[in-house]
Design a protein around this motif. Sequence first.
Motif, PDB file in Angstrom:
ATOM      1  N   PHE A  84       0.832  -1.199   0.000  1.00  0.00           N
ATOM      2  CA  PHE A  84       0.000   0.000   0.000  1.00  0.00           C
ATOM      3  C   PHE A  84       0.867   1.249   0.000  1.00  0.00           C
ATOM      4  N   TRP A  85       1.869   1.292   0.883  1.00  0.00           N
ATOM      5  CA  TRP A  85       2.716   2.473   0.966  1.00  0.00           C
ATOM      6  C   TRP A  85       3.510   2.678  -0.317  1.00  0.00           C
ATOM      7  N   ARG A  86       3.997   1.598  -0.924  1.00  0.00           N
ATOM      8  CA  ARG A  86       4.724   1.730  -2.190  1.00  0.00           C
ATOM      9  C   ARG A  86       3.835   2.291  -3.290  1.00  0.00           C
ATOM     10  N   ARG A  87       2.594   1.818  -3.353  1.00  0.00           N
ATOM     11  CA  ARG A  87       1.688   2.323  -4.389  1.00  0.00           C
ATOM     12  C   ARG A  87       1.400   3.808  -4.195  1.00  0.00           C
ATOM     13  N   ARG A  88       1.224   4.224  -2.953  1.00  0.00           N
ATOM     14  CA  ARG A  88       0.936   5.643  -2.707  1.00  0.00           C
ATOM     15  C   ARG A  88       2.148   6.516  -3.033  1.00  0.00           C
ATOM     16  N   LEU A  89       3.343   6.078  -2.653  1.00  0.00           N
ATOM     17  CA  LEU A  89       4.546   6.847  -2.973  1.00  0.00           C
ATOM     18  C   LEU A  89       4.775   6.893  -4.476  1.00  0.00           C
ATOM     19  N   ALA A  90       4.532   5.774  -5.153  1.00  0.00           N
ATOM     20  CA  ALA A  90       4.691   5.747  -6.608  1.00  0.00           C
ATOM     21  C   ALA A  90       3.703   6.682  -7.282  1.00  0.00           C
ATOM     22  N   LYS A  91       2.577   6.907  -6.662  1.00  0.00           N
ATOM     23  CA  LYS A  91       1.563   7.789  -7.230  1.00  0.00           C
ATOM     24  C   LYS A  91       1.956   9.257  -7.107  1.00  0.00           C
ATOM     25  N   ILE A  92       2.420   9.663  -5.921  1.00  0.00           N
ATOM     26  CA  ILE A  92       2.598  11.097  -5.686  1.00  0.00           C
ATOM     27  C   ILE A  92       4.027  11.598  -5.887  1.00  0.00           C
ATOM     28  N   TYR A  93       5.041  10.756  -5.663  1.00  0.00           N
ATOM     29  CA  TYR A  93       6.402  11.292  -5.612  1.00  0.00           C
ATOM     30  C   TYR A  93       6.990  11.685  -6.960  1.00  0.00           C
ATOM     31  N   PRO A  94       6.810  10.915  -8.036  1.00  0.00           N
ATOM     32  CA  PRO A  94       7.411  11.357  -9.305  1.00  0.00           C
ATOM     33  C   PRO A  94       6.934  12.746  -9.735  1.00  0.00           C
ATOM     34  N   ASN A  95       5.624  12.986  -9.717  1.00  0.00           N
ATOM     35  CA  ASN A  95       5.113  14.318 -10.064  1.00  0.00           C
ATOM     36  C   ASN A  95       5.613  15.375  -9.084  1.00  0.00           C
ATOM     37  N   HIS A  96       5.646  15.019  -7.814  1.00  0.00           N
ATOM     38  CA  HIS A  96       6.083  15.980  -6.797  1.00  0.00           C
ATOM     39  C   HIS A  96       7.540  16.378  -7.005  1.00  0.00           C
ATOM     40  N   VAL A  97       8.410  15.412  -7.212  1.00  0.00           N
ATOM     41  CA  VAL A  97       9.830  15.721  -7.373  1.00  0.00           C
ATOM     42  C   VAL A  97      10.052  16.589  -8.610  1.00  0.00           C
ATOM     43  N   LEU A  98       9.356  16.283  -9.693  1.00  0.00           N
ATOM     44  CA  LEU A  98       9.528  17.060 -10.924  1.00  0.00           C
ATOM     45  C   LEU A  98       9.062  18.504 -10.730  1.00  0.00           C
ATOM     46  N   PHE A 344       3.367  11.044 -19.366  1.00  0.00           N
ATOM     47  CA  PHE A 344       4.770  10.692 -19.525  1.00  0.00           C
ATOM     48  C   PHE A 344       5.530  10.534 -18.213  1.00  0.00           C
ATOM     49  N   VAL A 345       4.929  10.913 -17.093  1.00  0.00           N
ATOM     50  CA  VAL A 345       5.614  10.762 -15.805  1.00  0.00           C
ATOM     51  C   VAL A 345       4.784   9.904 -14.847  1.00  0.00           C
ATOM     52  N   GLU A 346       3.593  10.372 -14.530  1.00  0.00           N
ATOM     53  CA  GLU A 346       2.788   9.714 -13.503  1.00  0.00           C
ATOM     54  C   GLU A 346       2.449   8.274 -13.865  1.00  0.00           C
ATOM     55  N   THR A 347       1.904   8.056 -15.070  1.00  0.00           N
ATOM     56  CA  THR A 347       1.469   6.713 -15.459  1.00  0.00           C
ATOM     57  C   THR A 347       2.630   5.737 -15.601  1.00  0.00           C
ATOM     58  N   PRO A 348       3.696   6.076 -16.360  1.00  0.00           N
ATOM     59  CA  PRO A 348       4.804   5.108 -16.485  1.00  0.00           C
ATOM     60  C   PRO A 348       5.524   4.847 -15.172  1.00  0.00           C
ATOM     61  N   MET A 349       5.644   5.856 -14.314  1.00  0.00           N
ATOM     62  CA  MET A 349       6.327   5.635 -13.050  1.00  0.00           C
ATOM     63  C   MET A 349       5.485   4.783 -12.113  1.00  0.00           C
ATOM     64  N   MET A 350       4.160   4.926 -12.184  1.00  0.00           N
ATOM     65  CA  MET A 350       3.296   4.039 -11.414  1.00  0.00           C
ATOM     66  C   MET A 350       3.511   2.584 -11.845  1.00  0.00           C
ATOM     67  N   ARG A 351       3.588   2.357 -13.145  1.00  0.00           N
ATOM     68  CA  ARG A 351       3.788   1.002 -13.644  1.00  0.00           C
ATOM     69  C   ARG A 351       5.141   0.445 -13.225  1.00  0.00           C
ATOM     70  N   ARG A 352       6.133   1.310 -13.198  1.00  0.00           N
ATOM     71  CA  ARG A 352       7.483   0.855 -12.883  1.00  0.00           C
ATOM     72  C   ARG A 352       7.710   0.654 -11.394  1.00  0.00           C
ATOM     73  N   LEU A 353       7.169   1.550 -10.569  1.00  0.00           N
ATOM     74  CA  LEU A 353       7.489   1.566  -9.148  1.00  0.00           C
ATOM     75  C   LEU A 353       6.469   0.864  -8.262  1.00  0.00           C
TER      76      LEU A 353
END
Length: 436
Positions: A84-98, A344-353
């Motif tokens: 659960f925590w990994r999915r939530r971080l994968a959702k918010i962190y890539p967009n946030h960091v960018l 190009f960021v949120e969706t592919p990073m969710m799939r990867r992370l």
Amino acid sequence: MTSVPTPASPALNRLPSLTGLRWIAAMLVFGYHVGTMRIVTQPDAKAVVDWLFTLGLSGVQFFFILSGFVLVWSTRDGDRRRDFWRRRLAKIYPNHVLTWAAALLVMWWFADPVVPRAALENLFLVQAWDPTPGYFYSINNVSWSLSCELFFYLCLPLVLPAIRRAHSGVLWAVVVAVPLVIVALWPGQQLLPEGSNWWFTQVFPLVRSTEFWLGVAAAELLRRGHWRGPGLPLASLLFVVVWVAAHWIPAEMWAALLSVAYILVIPAAARADVQGRWSPWRHRTLIWLGEVSFAFYLVHVLVMMTVLRLTGHWGVGLPGWSGPLAVLGFLVLNLALAAALHRFVETPMMRRLAPRRRTPPVPAAPDAAVRGGAAPDVVVRGGAPAGVAAGGVRPGDAAAGDAAGSGGVTVPGPRAAGGGRRAGLPVEYVGPRDPH
């Protein structure tokens, strides 16, 4: 008692009407910031913006309630906390960091001072815990709400087992108590040191978590079939009445009243989805807008502030009707950037992370379910339910996810009564849980 099915397909798990409502919440926040940035100066247009979006700050409240509701609805017993925590971080962190990096680049361009402590707090999403003026709204200032959300995400898996066991009366007590707590916070904030009042009521994660737990309690009640709210048409009407009436009600009551309006609309929209009833929020365009709303929220203030500073209109607005035209331009520009960020960021990073959801074994349906005439599955398309004939889509079939993803949602039929179900427990449904 009307039973409400728990999720059994990816699209139903997402509750498409609630995805559409996310865009409405984003628009409330966008309109509020259009007003606070004073982009529109033409008197008539400014009066309209002020009237419509004075309460727009509550769009974040809408997000928090919606977040608690959706997460409880979609989280299944047996989910691992770390997943659960990994999915939530994968959702918010890539967009946030960018967007964090983009905000720092803008600050460098304008030679704005950067406080390292504030920048690090913002990067690690702990800034909402710091009452120092300017710190909780540092760098990309809208990310303060992600700091709160991160706290909610940390707490939910730890508390969810107790929520699943809680008596429905306790959950109803939460639903009733949260608006009262919000009202009590206004006089309570006067006990704080001068300068911390706004932070305490509007930013502090512990305080803002009350709205999240309001959504959590409502979702669990709906999951059990114990929710007793109005249908979507009446709930929507009540929301409009509250929104209009709030302009003549003291400001300290706004947040409490709107929390009531939101907690009527959200379960009503969810129930419309699972029961195959009409919902205006299930339109494909609104669903897509809801999917990009997170990215839109993260970029909109940064983009508008940057453009206004570059053009020399920051703090003074645009004259005449060029202000409303600029707002429309900002809306289109932010939407285009949000769509690119989502694609190009949120969706592919969710799939990867994000970890893959584990699919538990399919439970065998008892004979009573076969002989007793279990309710047929329903495929909802465009808001009109249609029964599935023998040989059609069944819960768990690959076609079920495909059909739902192409504009419909699959609503599973409950097992017939008498299969060992105890009164007061959630109805069980044939077919595997949503694997996503």
